[in-house]
Design an enzyme around this catalytic site. Structure first.
Site, PDB file in Angstrom:
ATOM      1  N   SER A  21     -18.549  48.527  -3.102  1.00 55.34           N
ATOM      2  CA  SER A  21     -18.278  48.470  -4.544  1.00 55.34           C
ATOM      3  C   SER A  21     -17.050  47.637  -4.875  1.00 55.34           C
ATOM      4  O   SER A  21     -15.968  47.896  -4.351  1.00 55.34           O
ATOM      5  CB  SER A  21     -18.003  49.868  -5.096  1.00 55.34           C
ATOM      6  OG  SER A  21     -19.136  50.664  -5.002  1.00 55.34           O
ATOM      7  N   HIS A  56     -22.841  46.087  -7.518  1.00 52.26           N
ATOM      8  CA  HIS A  56     -23.571  45.761  -6.292  1.00 52.26           C
ATOM      9  C   HIS A  56     -24.644  44.761  -6.681  1.00 52.26           C
ATOM     10  O   HIS A  56     -25.678  45.141  -7.216  1.00 52.26           O
ATOM     11  CB  HIS A  56     -24.234  47.015  -5.712  1.00 52.26           C
ATOM     12  CG  HIS A  56     -23.265  47.988  -5.113  1.00 52.26           C
ATOM     13  ND1 HIS A  56     -23.095  48.108  -3.763  1.00 52.26           N
ATOM     14  CD2 HIS A  56     -22.420  48.865  -5.683  1.00 52.26           C
ATOM     15  CE1 HIS A  56     -22.179  49.033  -3.521  1.00 52.26           C
ATOM     16  NE2 HIS A  56     -21.748  49.508  -4.672  1.00 52.26           N
ATOM     17  N   HIS A  82     -27.715  53.200  -1.940  1.00 54.46           N
ATOM     18  CA  HIS A  82     -27.121  54.491  -1.585  1.00 54.46           C
ATOM     19  C   HIS A  82     -28.160  55.610  -1.661  1.00 54.46           C
ATOM     20  O   HIS A  82     -29.118  55.527  -2.427  1.00 54.46           O
ATOM     21  CB  HIS A  82     -25.979  54.836  -2.551  1.00 54.46           C
ATOM     22  CG  HIS A  82     -24.897  53.805  -2.611  1.00 54.46           C
ATOM     23  ND1 HIS A  82     -25.028  52.657  -3.361  1.00 54.46           N
ATOM     24  CD2 HIS A  82     -23.683  53.742  -2.024  1.00 54.46           C
ATOM     25  CE1 HIS A  82     -23.925  51.923  -3.219  1.00 54.46           C
ATOM     26  NE2 HIS A  82     -23.096  52.550  -2.416  1.00 54.46           N
ATOM     27  N   TYR A  98     -27.620  58.413  -3.063  1.00 62.08           N
ATOM     28  CA  TYR A  98     -27.564  59.038  -4.402  1.00 62.08           C
ATOM     29  C   TYR A  98     -28.419  58.313  -5.433  1.00 62.08           C
ATOM     30  O   TYR A  98     -28.711  58.853  -6.493  1.00 62.08           O
ATOM     31  CB  TYR A  98     -26.116  59.172  -4.909  1.00 62.08           C
ATOM     32  CG  TYR A  98     -25.354  57.883  -5.113  1.00 62.08           C
ATOM     33  CD1 TYR A  98     -25.666  56.999  -6.148  1.00 62.08           C
ATOM     34  CD2 TYR A  98     -24.305  57.547  -4.273  1.00 62.08           C
ATOM     35  CE1 TYR A  98     -24.969  55.817  -6.325  1.00 62.08           C
ATOM     36  CE2 TYR A  98     -23.596  56.374  -4.441  1.00 62.08           C
ATOM     37  CZ  TYR A  98     -23.937  55.504  -5.464  1.00 62.08           C
ATOM     38  OH  TYR A  98     -23.256  54.340  -5.622  1.00 62.08           O
ATOM     39  N   GLU A  99     -28.824  57.080  -5.131  1.00 68.15           N
ATOM     40  CA  GLU A  99     -29.709  56.363  -6.059  1.00 68.15           C
ATOM     41  C   GLU A  99     -31.141  56.875  -5.951  1.00 68.15           C
ATOM     42  O   GLU A  99     -31.998  56.487  -6.749  1.00 68.15           O
ATOM     43  CB  GLU A  99     -29.691  54.859  -5.763  1.00 68.15           C
ATOM     44  CG  GLU A  99     -28.352  54.200  -6.035  1.00 68.15           C
ATOM     45  CD  GLU A  99     -28.335  52.748  -5.578  1.00 68.15           C
ATOM     46  OE1 GLU A  99     -28.902  51.908  -6.288  1.00 68.15           O
ATOM     47  OE2 GLU A  99     -27.771  52.474  -4.509  1.00 68.15           O
ATOM     48  N   ALA A 109     -15.777  51.367  -0.801  1.00 69.48           N
ATOM     49  CA  ALA A 109     -14.738  51.912  -1.658  1.00 69.48           C
ATOM     50  C   ALA A 109     -14.630  53.386  -1.300  1.00 69.48           C
ATOM     51  O   ALA A 109     -15.653  54.045  -1.104  1.00 69.48           O
ATOM     52  CB  ALA A 109     -15.142  51.754  -3.120  1.00 69.48           C
ATOM     53  N   MET A 133     -19.307  57.677  -0.265  1.00 74.89           N
ATOM     54  CA  MET A 133     -20.738  57.991  -0.398  1.00 74.89           C
ATOM     55  C   MET A 133     -21.642  56.996   0.335  1.00 74.89           C
ATOM     56  O   MET A 133     -22.825  56.884  -0.001  1.00 74.89           O
ATOM     57  CB  MET A 133     -21.118  58.016  -1.884  1.00 74.89           C
ATOM     58  CG  MET A 133     -20.280  58.955  -2.732  1.00 74.89           C
ATOM     59  SD  MET A 133     -20.686  58.814  -4.479  1.00 74.89           S
ATOM     60  CE  MET A 133     -19.353  59.811  -5.207  1.00 74.89           C
ATOM     61  N   SER A 134     -21.091  56.302   1.322  1.00 76.82           N
ATOM     62  CA  SER A 134     -21.923  55.299   2.014  1.00 76.82           C
ATOM     63  C   SER A 134     -21.533  55.227   3.482  1.00 76.82           C
ATOM     64  O   SER A 134     -20.968  56.164   4.035  1.00 76.82           O
ATOM     65  CB  SER A 134     -21.725  53.929   1.348  1.00 76.82           C
ATOM     66  OG  SER A 134     -20.427  53.439   1.565  1.00 76.82           O
ATOM     67  N   ASN A 147      -9.009  54.896  -5.229  1.00 74.08           N
ATOM     68  CA  ASN A 147      -8.465  55.978  -6.067  1.00 74.08           C
ATOM     69  C   ASN A 147      -7.958  57.068  -5.145  1.00 74.08           C
ATOM     70  O   ASN A 147      -8.359  57.140  -3.989  1.00 74.08           O
ATOM     71  CB  ASN A 147      -9.567  56.558  -6.980  1.00 74.08           C
ATOM     72  CG  ASN A 147     -10.760  57.047  -6.179  1.00 74.08           C
ATOM     73  OD1 ASN A 147     -11.631  56.264  -5.790  1.00 74.08           O
ATOM     74  ND2 ASN A 147     -10.787  58.340  -5.911  1.00 74.08           N
ATOM     75  N   HIS A 158     -16.092  55.488 -12.174  1.00 76.79           N
ATOM     76  CA  HIS A 158     -16.626  54.349 -11.413  1.00 76.79           C
ATOM     77  C   HIS A 158     -15.870  53.069 -11.786  1.00 76.79           C
ATOM     78  O   HIS A 158     -15.652  52.197 -10.946  1.00 76.79           O
ATOM     79  CB  HIS A 158     -18.123  54.170 -11.683  1.00 76.79           C
ATOM     80  CG  HIS A 158     -18.716  53.022 -10.920  1.00 76.79           C
ATOM     81  ND1 HIS A 158     -18.785  52.991  -9.540  1.00 76.79           N
ATOM     82  CD2 HIS A 158     -19.240  51.841 -11.330  1.00 76.79           C
ATOM     83  CE1 HIS A 158     -19.329  51.846  -9.147  1.00 76.79           C
ATOM     84  NE2 HIS A 158     -19.607  51.133 -10.214  1.00 76.79           N
TER      85      HIS A 158
HETATM   86  N1  HPA Z   1     -15.091  60.105  -3.759  1.00 75.58           N
HETATM   87  C1  HPA Z   1     -16.283  59.706  -3.265  1.00 75.58           C
HETATM   88  N2  HPA Z   1     -16.638  58.430  -3.184  1.00 75.58           N
HETATM   89  C2  HPA Z   1     -15.767  57.510  -3.608  1.00 75.58           C
HETATM   90  C3  HPA Z   1     -14.513  57.861  -4.142  1.00 75.58           C
HETATM   91  C4  HPA Z   1     -14.151  59.231  -4.216  1.00 75.58           C
HETATM   92  O1  HPA Z   1     -13.069  59.621  -4.661  1.00 75.58           O
HETATM   93  N3  HPA Z   1     -13.889  56.704  -4.485  1.00 75.58           N
HETATM   94  C5  HPA Z   1     -14.736  55.690  -4.146  1.00 75.58           C
HETATM   95  N4  HPA Z   1     -15.874  56.178  -3.622  1.00 75.58           N
END
Ligand code: HPA
Length: 287
Positions: free
Chosen positions: A31, A62, A84, A86-87, A114, A218-219, A242, A254
């Site tokens: 990302s 993406h 992903h 989650y998609e 990310a 998440m990847s 973050n 996001h």
């Molecule tokens: N949590 C999960 N996935 C992420 C995060 C997060 O804080 N930041 C970027 N991808």
């Protein structure tokens, strides 16, 4: 048509589109990190939509295309965007592109992502090399019949295989040296993978920290597992976009994740221009 045949067909299609260009390694851009592709010289671009059986990315940030060309003077293939779990994609779909990179004969892959920072001291925009991972996604992409034909080296493609060095020590050392030369430190961390799409709760982050995780995302983990099944060496690089839930002062979004990625992608591109030729030189010394 079997999954193996689908992968073979996608690889054959890509090979025909790349012509003379034979990539020596692959990179997956997470990302906000897609601009690394701008550093590729003489690019050949193939949108995922044109590749047979290839899953399409639906997330903003993406773009969903392969970019092959020269990075640091060395032929590579780069995935700008991934899909992903989650998609709504199945584990087999999520890891399909990595199987295709293996079918192209690649023996190393760099997976970027990310991630939320859990360790105290991580700063937003920091790059962290993965030393290990914890799979809390709730699945393993290798569940199902084993397919030994995916192996890229002798001895790989086994039903049960070692994950002690999921992330190559050698590639990490090369990455760390290259980062130092670029003037920034490359920390090492442990990436814990969740399915998402919701971000975590503060209690989950406290629990993950006590498990030994320093990053959450998440990847990557399904891709690493599949790459290791094939015998590919993996370098994992997280961009801390973050602070994980409960550790920062603002709510997670996001947009924040995406923006932080945008701020480091140029640094990442310079790192890869320096690093990729060294990884390829190392691969050529191996049997
Ligand atoms: N949590 C999960 N996935 C992420 C995060 C997060 O804080 N930041 C970027 N991808």
């Amino acid at each position: 048509m079997t999954y193996f045949d689908q992968v073979s067909e996608a690889a054959a299609f890509l090979r025909s589109r790349l012509g003379q260009l034979v990539p020596k390694m692959g990179l997956v851009l997470g990302s906000g990190l897609g601009a690394v592709a701008d550093a590729v010289a003489e690019p050949v671009v193939v949108p995922y939509g044109e590749i047979p059986h290839f899953p399409q990315s639906t997330v903003v940030g993406h773009s969903g295309r392969m970019v092959a060309g020269l990075l640091g003077g060395v032929p590579v293939i780069l995935m700008q965007g991934r899909v992903h779990f989650y998609e709504g994609y199945t584990p087999l779909e999520v890891t399909f592109p990595i199987r295709v990179l293996g079918a192209l004969g690649l023996r190393a892959v760099v997976l970027t992502n990310a991630a939320g920072g859990i360790a105290a001291g991580y700063r937003i925009g920091q790059l962290v090399a993965l030393a290990d991972h914890i799979n809390l996604m709730g699945f393993n992409p290798l569940v199902g019949p084993n397919e030994p034909r995916f192996a890229v080296r002798p001895g790989a493609g086994l039903r049960f295989f070692d994950m002690t060095e999921a992330y190559s020590k050698k590639l990490r050392a090369l990455a760390s040296a290259a980062a130092e030369e670029e003037g920034f430190p490359l920390a090492e961390g442990v990436y814990l993978a969740v399915s998402g799409p919701s971000f975590e709760t503060p209690a989950e982050i406290r629990a993950f920290r006590s498990l030994g995780a320093t990053l959450v995302g998440m990847s990557t983990v399904p891709e690493t597992i599949v790459a290791r099944h094939m015998g590919m060496e993996v370098l994992g690089i997280s961009c801390v976009t973050n602070l994980a839930a409960g550790l920062g002062v603002t709510a997670l979004s996001h947009e924040e994740v995406f923006e932080a990625g945008r701020q480091v992608e140029h640094r990442l591109a310079r790192l890869f221009e320096r690093l990729v030729p060294r990884i390829v030189a190392y691969l050529e010394t191996e049997p």
